[in-house]
Design a protein around this motif. Structure first.
Motif, mmCIF file in Angstrom:
data_model
loop_
_atom_site.group_PDB
_atom_site.id
_atom_site.type_symbol
_atom_site.label_atom_id
_atom_site.label_comp_id
_atom_site.label_asym_id
_atom_site.label_seq_id
_atom_site.Cartn_x
_atom_site.Cartn_y
_atom_site.Cartn_z
ATOM 1 N N SER A 45 20.792 -3.826 -26.946
ATOM 2 C CA SER A 45 22.127 -3.917 -26.358
ATOM 3 C C SER A 45 21.921 -4.131 -24.870
ATOM 4 O O SER A 45 21.263 -3.320 -24.209
ATOM 5 N N VAL A 46 22.480 -5.214 -24.346
ATOM 6 C CA VAL A 46 22.232 -5.618 -22.964
ATOM 7 C C VAL A 46 23.540 -5.591 -22.184
ATOM 8 O O VAL A 46 24.522 -6.222 -22.577
ATOM 9 N N GLY A 47 23.543 -4.857 -21.082
ATOM 10 C CA GLY A 47 24.725 -4.746 -20.238
ATOM 11 C C GLY A 47 25.563 -3.539 -20.624
ATOM 12 O O GLY A 47 25.525 -3.059 -21.759
ATOM 13 N N VAL A 48 26.315 -3.058 -19.665
ATOM 14 C CA VAL A 48 27.025 -1.791 -19.833
ATOM 15 C C VAL A 48 28.001 -1.806 -21.012
ATOM 16 O O VAL A 48 28.117 -0.813 -21.741
ATOM 17 N N ASP A 49 28.702 -2.901 -21.243
ATOM 18 C CA ASP A 49 29.657 -2.943 -22.352
ATOM 19 C C ASP A 49 28.952 -2.859 -23.702
ATOM 20 O O ASP A 49 29.378 -2.115 -24.589
ATOM 21 N N ALA A 50 27.867 -3.607 -23.851
ATOM 22 C CA ALA A 50 27.114 -3.580 -25.108
ATOM 23 C C ALA A 50 26.444 -2.218 -25.314
ATOM 24 O O ALA A 50 26.395 -1.702 -26.430
ATOM 25 N N VAL A 51 25.934 -1.637 -24.239
ATOM 26 C CA VAL A 51 25.302 -0.313 -24.337
ATOM 27 C C VAL A 51 26.342 0.723 -24.760
ATOM 28 O O VAL A 51 26.086 1.569 -25.610
ATOM 29 N N ARG A 52 27.536 0.665 -24.178
ATOM 30 C CA ARG A 52 28.613 1.596 -24.553
ATOM 31 C C ARG A 52 28.933 1.464 -26.041
ATOM 32 O O ARG A 52 29.047 2.481 -26.748
ATOM 33 N N LEU A 53 29.089 0.245 -26.525
ATOM 34 C CA LEU A 53 29.383 0.032 -27.952
ATOM 35 C C LEU A 53 28.277 0.596 -28.837
ATOM 36 O O LEU A 53 28.547 1.198 -29.879
ATOM 37 N N ALA A 54 27.038 0.413 -28.418
ATOM 38 C CA ALA A 54 25.905 0.913 -29.205
ATOM 39 C C ALA A 54 25.926 2.437 -29.280
ATOM 40 O O ALA A 54 25.747 3.017 -30.359
ATOM 41 N N TYR A 55 26.138 3.101 -28.158
ATOM 42 C CA TYR A 55 26.175 4.570 -28.176
ATOM 43 C C TYR A 55 27.395 5.084 -28.932
ATOM 44 O O TYR A 55 27.311 6.091 -29.634
ATOM 45 N N ASP A 56 28.531 4.402 -28.819
ATOM 46 C CA ASP A 56 29.692 4.788 -29.616
ATOM 47 C C ASP A 56 29.341 4.765 -31.100
ATOM 48 O O ASP A 56 29.683 5.692 -31.848
ATOM 49 N N ALA A 57 28.640 3.719 -31.525
ATOM 50 C CA ALA A 57 28.233 3.608 -32.935
ATOM 51 C C ALA A 57 27.243 4.704 -33.310
ATOM 52 O O ALA A 57 27.340 5.299 -34.394
ATOM 53 N N VAL A 58 26.287 4.980 -32.432
ATOM 54 C CA VAL A 58 25.315 6.048 -32.689
ATOM 55 C C VAL A 58 26.036 7.367 -32.899
ATOM 56 O O VAL A 58 25.785 8.091 -33.871
ATOM 57 N N PHE A 59 26.960 7.692 -32.006
ATOM 58 C CA PHE A 59 27.624 8.990 -32.061
ATOM 59 C C PHE A 59 28.608 9.096 -33.229
ATOM 60 O O PHE A 59 28.905 10.199 -33.683
ATOM 61 N N ARG A 60 29.113 7.970 -33.718
ATOM 62 C CA ARG A 60 29.915 8.008 -34.953
ATOM 63 C C ARG A 60 29.028 8.316 -36.150
ATOM 64 O O ARG A 60 29.446 8.992 -37.088
ATOM 65 N N ALA A 61 27.794 7.832 -36.118
ATOM 66 C CA ALA A 61 26.890 7.972 -37.259
ATOM 67 C C ALA A 61 26.143 9.299 -37.286
ATOM 68 O O ALA A 61 25.927 9.862 -38.361
ATOM 69 N N ILE A 62 25.741 9.791 -36.121
ATOM 70 C CA ILE A 62 24.893 10.987 -36.081
ATOM 71 C C ILE A 62 25.313 11.923 -34.947
ATOM 72 O O ILE A 62 25.953 11.502 -33.984
ATOM 73 N N THR A 63 24.906 13.177 -35.100
ATOM 74 C CA THR A 63 25.046 14.173 -34.043
ATOM 75 C C THR A 63 23.653 14.715 -33.742
ATOM 76 O O THR A 63 22.972 15.203 -34.654
ATOM 77 N N LEU A 64 23.251 14.603 -32.493
ATOM 78 C CA LEU A 64 21.911 15.021 -32.076
ATOM 79 C C LEU A 64 21.934 16.383 -31.402
ATOM 80 O O LEU A 64 22.879 16.722 -30.692
ATOM 81 N N LYS A 65 20.884 17.126 -31.624
ATOM 82 C CA LYS A 65 20.574 18.350 -30.873
ATOM 83 C C LYS A 65 19.087 18.256 -30.558
ATOM 84 O O LYS A 65 18.239 18.616 -31.378
ATOM 85 N N VAL A 66 18.775 17.703 -29.393
ATOM 86 C CA VAL A 66 17.382 17.424 -29.042
ATOM 87 C C VAL A 66 17.060 17.937 -27.649
ATOM 88 O O VAL A 66 17.941 18.102 -26.808
ATOM 89 N N ASP A 67 15.783 18.173 -27.433
ATOM 90 C CA ASP A 67 15.256 18.538 -26.128
ATOM 91 C C ASP A 67 14.225 17.500 -25.726
ATOM 92 O O ASP A 67 13.366 17.126 -26.539
ATOM 93 N N PHE A 68 14.319 17.039 -24.490
ATOM 94 C CA PHE A 68 13.362 16.080 -23.950
ATOM 95 C C PHE A 68 12.270 16.812 -23.178
ATOM 96 O O PHE A 68 12.545 17.776 -22.469
ATOM 97 N N GLU A 69 11.067 16.307 -23.305
ATOM 98 C CA GLU A 69 9.937 16.784 -22.506
ATOM 99 C C GLU A 69 9.355 15.578 -21.789
ATOM 100 O O GLU A 69 9.011 14.569 -22.423
ATOM 101 N N VAL A 70 9.254 15.676 -20.489
ATOM 102 C CA VAL A 70 8.691 14.578 -19.702
ATOM 103 C C VAL A 70 7.171 14.619 -19.831
ATOM 104 O O VAL A 70 6.543 15.623 -19.502
#
Length: 132
Positions: A45-70
């Protein structure tokens, strides 16, 4: 960590929080206007509009509970950095309500825009075995 690395790490924590809240608008604020989201098994997904649509789709499909480690932050130029992370937690498939383990390795490219570090490119891949 130097100041830039600390700032980038803080952006990653903001990203983690936005994912865990399923908040696409909070995610979008962390990306550059020409940002690219490259999820596993999906087209980029390229550009802010496409990225927004992609994350909207992700969040409709799944709910995450994650921790990041650098794992590492490498500033490669004054306004560019590469960040490698690992994340782990759970994912709930919203259609079924089933929870499953979630674990990924991630690669971020950060760009400093007008003094603010933002996600310019982001890709990830699972480190869990394939699901049946």
């Amino acid at each position: 960590m130097n100041t830039d690395e600390q700032t980038i790490a803080a952006v990653l924590m903001d990203y983690q929080d936005a994912l865990n809240k399923s908040d696409a608008e909070a995610v979008i604020k962390l990306y550059t206007s020409d940002g690219v989201f490259m999820p596993q098994h999906s087209p980029s997904s390229v550009g802010v509009d496409a990225v927004r649509l992609a994350y909207d789709a992700v969040f409709r499909a799944i709910t995450l509970k994650v921790d990041f480690e650098v794992a590492e932050i490498r500033q490669i130029a004054t306004d560019w950095a590469i960040v490698r992370t690992n994340s782990a937690g759970t994912v709930k498939i919203n259609a079924t309500g089933i929870d499953a383990p979630e674990a990924n390795q991630e690669l971020f490219v950060f760009q400093r825009i007008e003094g603010t570090w933002k996600i310019a490119r982001y890709c990830f891949s699972t480190i869990n075995p394939p699901r049946a």
